[in-house]
Design a protein around this motif. Sequence first.
Motif, PDB file in Angstrom:
ATOM      1  N   GLU A 237      46.826  -1.661 -19.123  1.00  0.00           N
ATOM      2  CA  GLU A 237      46.087  -0.835 -20.107  1.00  0.00           C
ATOM      3  C   GLU A 237      45.620  -1.601 -21.220  1.00  0.00           C
ATOM      4  N   THR A 240      43.176  -4.285 -20.838  1.00  0.00           N
ATOM      5  CA  THR A 240      41.832  -3.702 -20.424  1.00  0.00           C
ATOM      6  C   THR A 240      41.387  -3.475 -21.914  1.00  0.00           C
ATOM      7  N   ALA A 241      42.297  -2.901 -22.810  1.00  0.00           N
ATOM      8  CA  ALA A 241      41.798  -2.403 -24.427  1.00  0.00           C
ATOM      9  C   ALA A 241      41.526  -3.795 -24.981  1.00  0.00           C
ATOM     10  N   ARG A 244      37.892  -4.939 -24.099  1.00  0.00           N
ATOM     11  CA  ARG A 244      36.763  -3.932 -24.593  1.00  0.00           C
ATOM     12  C   ARG A 244      36.868  -4.236 -26.394  1.00  0.00           C
ATOM     13  N   ARG A 245      37.935  -4.778 -26.716  1.00  0.00           N
ATOM     14  CA  ARG A 245      38.154  -4.882 -28.082  1.00  0.00           C
ATOM     15  C   ARG A 245      38.206  -3.453 -28.723  1.00  0.00           C
ATOM     16  N   ASP A 246      38.862  -2.646 -27.882  1.00  0.00           N
ATOM     17  CA  ASP A 246      39.050  -1.272 -28.369  1.00  0.00           C
ATOM     18  C   ASP A 246      39.623  -1.097 -29.871  1.00  0.00           C
ATOM     19  N   PRO A 247      38.466  -0.317 -30.680  1.00  0.00           N
ATOM     20  CA  PRO A 247      39.015  -0.063 -31.988  1.00  0.00           C
ATOM     21  C   PRO A 247      40.396   0.605 -32.275  1.00  0.00           C
ATOM     22  N   ALA A 248      40.885   1.230 -31.342  1.00  0.00           N
ATOM     23  CA  ALA A 248      42.196   1.847 -31.393  1.00  0.00           C
ATOM     24  C   ALA A 248      43.210   0.702 -31.610  1.00  0.00           C
TER      25      ALA A 248
END
Length: 981
Positions: A237, A240-241, A244-248
């Motif tokens: 996970e 994956t984040a 996606r360059r997840d801001p979280a």
Amino acid sequence: MEFALLGQVVVEHGGQRVALGRRRERCLLAVLLLQPNAVVQVDRLVDLLWDSQPPPTARASLHTHVSRLRACLDPAGTGSMGVRLSARDSGYLIEVDPESVDAHRFRALVERSRTAIDSGKQVELLREALGLWRGPVLADVGPDRLRQRLGGVLSELRLSATESLMDAELARGHHGAAVAELTALTADHPHRERFTAQLMLALYRSGRHTDALTAYADLRRRLVEDLGVEPGSELSELHTAILRRDPALDQPPAPQVWTGVGSAGGAGVTPAAAGTGHLPVPAQLPLAPTHFTGQEEHLRALDDLLAATGDAPSPAVISAVAGTAGVGKTALAVHWAHRVADRFPDGQLYVNLRGYDPGEPLEPIRVLAGFLRALGVEAEGALEDLDQAAAVYRSALAGRRVLVLLDNARTADQVRPLIPASSSCFVLVTSRADLAGLVAREGARRLPLGRLSDVDSIGLLGQILGGQRVRDEHAAATELVGLCAGLPLALRIAAERAGRDPDASLADQVGELRDLAGRLAALSAGDDPSTAVRSVLSWSYRALPDAAARLLRLLALHPGHDIDAGAAASLAGADPGTATTLLDILLGAHLIERSPNRRYQMHDLLRAYATERVLAEDSAGDRRAALTRLFDHYVTAATAATTALGQAGHRQPGPAGAPATGEASALAWLDAERANLIAVAGHAAEHGWPEHTGQLSGTLWRYLHGAAYHAEILALYTYALRATEQTGDRAARCQALLNLGTAYSRLGRYRDALDTLQRSVDLYRAAGDAIGERRSLNNLGVVHWHLGNHDAALAHYQRSLVIARESNDRAGEAATLGNIAYFFALSGRYDEALEHLPAALELSRELDDRITEANTLGTLGQVYLGLGRYPESVDHRRQSLALARELGDRSIQASALNGLGEALRGLADYSGAADCHRQALLLARDIDERHEQALALAGIGHVWQATGDPEQARAHWRQALDIFVTIGAPEAAALRVLLRD
């Protein structure tokens, strides 16, 4: 008293390390300390100490191990040292403050960190906890499987605490600095997903998106190839984040300063002002070492220095890392510099000053030119003058937070112009010299770097070759470590050679390196001189003044392991003051090492290099002259020392803190030089100085015999016998045979003693030396007694007595009367023994022959024991023991203790008897007197029988019987009867 389990098992009291003896005693201590103030059952102790394969005698051996350990930890038996080890129910209990054990302090600190609300406090607690570790838990107690059984939980808690620490540091925004530490952790634990997850997050938050994805890919490949599994859901996970360059995942960096591994906080440092951001930020550190292990103490010292820096106006902090060639100074400095690089937002400057390279050292002005360019300063005009260039450099660094690493410095003068004036900078210098001037004038903190420990050396080999290969060939790897003298450079070269052919064994590599003469040639890696041990040693050698270089060469001629200043002066043909100055130069260049008692030595690789140089640069005549001066020195000094000791031979040192006397100084010198004296005698006998061997053998007998140094006696008089073949000295040959035979007898080698002493008798008789014949006959009688030839023993004693009286040898008469009395006492003929003893005692006291007096008092104790007069037996045995202790005669002490144990057993004082026999056993083992060992074991068996434990009794009797049978002693028959009952 402080106890360490997180690494090697170590005990310290009052700042001094307590000697713990054998591996099983260390293992026993570790088991008990892991459960302090609680009874540990005997069955569990036996199971662990023998790793589930205990021998039949394990319980008896456990009791011995407990006794030895108790003697180490609580010699007075009072618990005054803060620890008490005692038997309880069916086990043993160690009473100790848990806070004095590093493993329990570690647990407590980790537990406190879990409730720390402030992340800074949590980091501080965890770093303090992890800083207690100095290597694998219980590193020296046995095989990996046993260590896992004992310390597996602690090792896992260490990893868990490290994960919590990394989480806390990431929560504080220390992403960039965490990368270096997490990179090392993932290398050490390649399948631990949590470390990789933390590394991925640290890389991502540091702007290294691609590197974070690569870390995931590397772990996935390892898991699939090595274990056949995919990464867990948490790691997938996160991957994956990141894709996606997840801001979280984003978190702004916190303003606090990274503390560094081993630091417990320290003062915060504000980064350089934003106004300097337009200036270049140099990043000149070389590549961090691929493999690095150990040196945690030095890393912590550097961390502590860094934590002490602040913004107050003061000079830059300077640390000077000094050590011998190949010891890993650059590796340590570069490793630490990378670890703390984020603490220096204005950059890191690095230069190899080439102080000990083949060419000339770099001039400071050339270094300043490079540094100023890296800092974005144009100062062409200033570079014509060193002082002006240094001033511009100091101005350029004012207020900037920069790390300056000055590697391989030759002198303090080469370094001084490169030191910033600002306290916001940190200067790290490495050198083979001590740079004492830099310490005195600039306030540098000296950090001496020693050679790697065996544990860290094995760890380095494991990093390079793979842990499994090193474990599979542990014996060869351990020997390889010793051959490389703890030098990381040598270890890396040896590992590189072994790594070329993974199918070849480490034993083959060890075989190539065993020959000291060829070892330097083998320890090279291709054509690069910087990776050849001989080359890097030569660069240090060429930097020496001529007189110091000559002394280094001559030191290689010394047959022994170490040397003091007096012997070095004789070797060099110099006065003591000059020799001390030259030794200090070699010490400052880290080409020799000095022990706390001011003795000097060099490791084997340096000795090999110095040997090459002395053979190449000094003529055979000069070498012989140097050794003749050295051997003359030892003969003269040994004669003076043994003369100061007098007829007693080996006296006990005075109480601690007492002023040194001539006798105490003589004894201390002989004890320190004992191994050297034997080595010199051997070298002299083999290489053309037989007279020196004869002189040493003549003067050292009393000292060696009195202290029961039987192995040294065997060696020395074997050399002396060989020397007489060259000199033709019949008297010296007789003496050598007599002394050899006596040593054989003490060691229980009765057949060897019989042959050697009979040759001595024949030679003395042929030479007409009545006193020598008497002494040989007396000792021959002792041997016949031990072999059960009682009639022959008495005949030899009686002939010895006749010769003593005919030749007016009163000391011989006293000794022989005592031996005859002892013969009668052991034969149960007590009245006849008492007929001889008063004369023997009176004569020994009249002559002040205290050794014979001690023996005679012991014989009186034996007689009273046989007559059932136990209080009188105890009294005489105690007198004998006290006198033997005063004289330092360990052989008589062991005999007196065993006799005292028998007498106390007659009085039903079983505790006292057991204690006496155990003391005798330890002493007899220390001096390798097997007959007394067997008597002590038999005595302990009798105590167990009398106190209702026949199983323990029989176990000890079997051990005693094995020894009696091996040495051919008649006591074996009586024990066989006991064991049949």
